[in-house]
Design an enzyme around this catalytic site. Structure first.
Site, short mmCIF file in Angstrom:
data_model
loop_
_atom_site.label_atom_id
_atom_site.label_comp_id
_atom_site.label_asym_id
_atom_site.label_seq_id
_atom_site.Cartn_x
_atom_site.Cartn_y
_atom_site.Cartn_z
N GLU B 46 0.69 -1.32 -0.02
CA GLU B 46 -0.10 0.10 -0.04
C GLU B 46 0.83 1.30 -0.09
O GLU B 46 1.62 1.43 0.81
CB GLU B 46 -0.72 0.19 1.52
N ASP B 57 -5.20 9.65 10.29
CA ASP B 57 -4.15 9.18 10.61
C ASP B 57 -3.47 9.74 11.85
O ASP B 57 -3.68 10.82 12.20
CB ASP B 57 -2.84 9.27 9.43
#
Ligand code: PLP
Lengths: 392, 257
Positions: B46, B57
């Site tokens: 990824e 995040d």
């Protein structure tokens, strides 16, 4: 027609671009806010607190010396007289009652200048709810008195240390905190930004401003509609409130004053419609200042409350369809208008609001036009900035 | 056939997907890191496209995004680096990125480039399902890109079924109420959620991500799903590495063995 559609869009702006982790929270709000806001119990509590706690209705004051200077009939909508010193509290009162009805136990919020943080900490104290406010590390240094006000009120202030350490990063942190606490926590957003239904919900809470302007102006001028309404736009909540009941009355000109900073072309500006392009920020499609590569650009304004790289989607729409006229007021000019109002009317305005005042110098209007300027807040919080600027 | 489909046709257990941010720790590390991930024995790569405001995040990935941007990473730069990578890397590759930089690049131009260089799938955390269906599904399909959705412990059964019906790659199970960032251990409550979703017999494979950091958490997650995704813990390895190739390989070995 200006207004939100059922997908949460104003024209091509709006929507809810959020990570799946926030979907249940935002969905819960979307499913419930209209019914709760329409209920008689909610209305009774909201209206009661606006009256007895916030001190509404705020006066619509005919500023005679300012009027004389500018050759128009200038009225000031005195949001600066609200409890806590700005319009922000109209929204926090509404959202905290909503949060209670949704069974939430904790409140989180973001703040830039600290006005929304103070307004949130205030209503949390009022309702006995736990309050955490995210604030950029830089803003914490710039806005010390408001940080201490929040703490006195019992809120925890958490520095946002990522990115540019200002309002946009505080908003990111608040969204992250909401992802981490999805069940018992309500996020009180401070402006008409964020994923649907926030922009509409906040605008409706703030719409009390134009609701009052209408009947107050009727009493004073014999008509509900001014020729112009002027407000400053950071995220755009005070402007949305002042424009709300005039959106669809085209004979009322709507003027939005953005922060020009050091100049629209200086690279140090927060004039979003002048320098921005369509994109996604904090969960909605709107106009924002960004690089060609889609990275969000750090804005600049002397007023922390306007120091935001985007605008609410409703304003992006008003801009797109030409319903509102946007002007970019530079730091220096806003400061001059702040001093001017202080000298002419004995009112020291918030520097955000001073941007709206200066717009009188940038637009055309006819002699004896009735102009309502939304004086979104008072200047107490800005004393430090006035002193540093010194031009008085 | 899309490499993601090929992978899950043959491997149904202990699938390991490794996330890293393009342009971190150094601008030109992208393809070398991919090669090392493959050499180490992981199954999916990824690549995170850095963004100034990554709201889903935690601090570790935020920092890697910021450093990557400072290093000069951009969408154009990333696609330049990826030209020809298929001569060296054979694993399925998924791009993970926030919507705004992709919108500015142009959604169609982006999809076209993905196909040209050999990207197999996308994870766009702030693209809601309905928006995807209304605006982008046909486009992604026409470029053979598999779109992956996230679910969390809060996602209702009804919505999980909808998501399962609208993708044919894998489902990304966010392991807890949280943003990314390696925590220690997996709780009882998380296990209950893993089991609940397992019992739903979804048509798509499931990978568990957020908080997976080592062999123990990888194995626990794999016991309840088809495998797991490691992000923040891997970024920390990169950050502290003196020899990327060796450190990446030995870290991945330590997780899967
Ligand atoms: C007095 C005042 N006016 C205006 C603003 C800008 O916010 P908005 O554009 O949402 O009204 C702020 C924000 O802090 C403020 O404190």
């Amino acid at each position: 027609m200006i207004g939100v559609d059922e997908r949460g869009y104003y024209g091509s702006f709006g929507g809810a671009f959020i990570p799946e982790m926030l979907h249940p929270n935002v969905e819960e709000l979307k499913e419930n806010y209209e019914a709760i806001m329409a209920s008689p119990e909610f209305q009774a509590e909201f209206r009661g607190l606006l009256k007895d706690y916030v001190g509404r209705p705020t006066p619509l004051y005919f500023a005679s010396r300012l009027s004389e200077k500018y050759g128009a009939k200038v009225y000031l909508k005195r949001e600066d007289l609200c409890h806590t010193g700005a319009h922000k509290v109209n929204n926090t009162i509404g959202q905290i009652i909503l949060a209670k009805k949704l069974g939430k136990k904790r409140i989180i919020a973001e703040t830039g200048a600290g006005q929304h943080g103070v307004a949130t900490a205030t209503v949390c104290a009022l309702m006995g709810m736990e309050c955490t406010v995210y604030m950029g590390e830089l803003d914490i240094q710039r806005q010390r008195p408001n940080v201490e006000r929040m703490r006195i009120l019992g809120a925890q202030v958490i520095p946002a240390t990522s990115g540019s350490k200002t309002l946009k990063d505080a908003t990111n942190e608040a969204m992250r905190a909401w992802i981490n606490n999805p069940v018992d926590t309500h996020y009180i957003i401070g402006s008409v930004v964020g994923p649907h239904p926030y922009p509409e919900m906040v605008a409706r809470f703030q719409s009390v401003i134009s609701e009052e302007i209408k009947w107050q102006l009727k009493e004073k001028e014999g008509r509900e509609n001014p020729d112009l309404v002027i407000a400053c736009v950071g995220g755009g909540s005070n402007a949305a409130g002042a424009f709300f009941h005039y959106y669809n009355t085209p004979e009322v000109r709507l003027i939005a004053a953005e922060a020009g900073g050091l100049g629209v072309e200086s690279g140090k500006t927060a004039a979003t419609t002048a320098k921005g392009t369509p994109g996604i920020l904090h969960g909605s499609k709107t106009i924002l200042m960004q690089t060609e590569d889609g990275q969000v650009v750090e804005p600049h304004s002397i007023s922390a409350g306007l120091d935001y790289p985007g605008i609410g989607p409703v304003h992006a729409h008003l801009f797109e369809v030409g319903r509102a006229e946007f002007v970019a007021v530079e730091d220096e000019d806003a400061m001059k208008s702040g001093i001017e109002l202080s000298r002419l009317e004995g009112i020291i305005p918030a520097i955000e609001s001073a941007h709206a005042l200066y717009a009188l110098n940038m637009i055309e209007y006819k002699k004896d036009d009735v102009i309502v300027i939304n004086l979104s807040g008072r200047g107490d919080k800005d004393l430090e900035t006035y002193i540093k600027w010194g031009g008085y | 056939m899309n490499r993601i489909h090929t992978l899950f046709n043959t491997k149904k257990e202990r699938v390991l997907s490794i996330y890293f941010t393009a342009g971190f720790p150094n601008l030109e590390d992208t393809v070398p890191i991919m090669e090392a991930i493959e050499a180490g024995g992981a199954d999916i790569i990824e690549i995170g496209v850095p963004y100034s405001d990554p709201v889903a995040d935690g601090p570790t990935i935020q920092d890697s995004n910021q450093i990557a941007l400072q290093n000069g990473m951009s969408m154009n730069k990333l696609f330049e680096q990826l030209v020809g990578f298929r001569a060296k890397v054979h694993l399925p590759v998924v791009l993970m990125g926030y919507l705004n930089p992709i919108m500015q690049y142009g959604m169609e131009a982006f999809c076209k480039k993905c196909k040209e260089v050999g990207v197999d799938g996308l994870i766009l955390p702030d693209l809601p399902m309905q928006e995807y269906l209304d605006e982008y599904k046909a486009l992604f399909d026409s470029y053979g890109l598999v779109n992956t959705f996230l679910i969390s412990p809060q996602t209702s059964e009804k919505r999980i079924r909808e998501i399962d019906g609208n993708t044919d790659g894998f489902i990304y199970m966010v392991s807890s109420h949280s943003i990314t960032g390696a925590k220690s251990g997996i709780s009882e409550e998380q296990i209950n959620y893993f089991e609940r979703v397992r019992e739903m017999n979804l048509k798509n494979p499931r990978l568990i991500g957020f908080g997976i950091s080592n062999s123990e958490t990888f194995t626990t997650a794999s016991n309840y799903s088809n495998g797991a995704i490691i992000g923040s813990a891997f970024i920390k390895v990169l950050k502290n590495s003196e020899n990327l190739k060796e450190d990446v390989q030995s870290y991945i070995q330590s997780v899967i063995n």
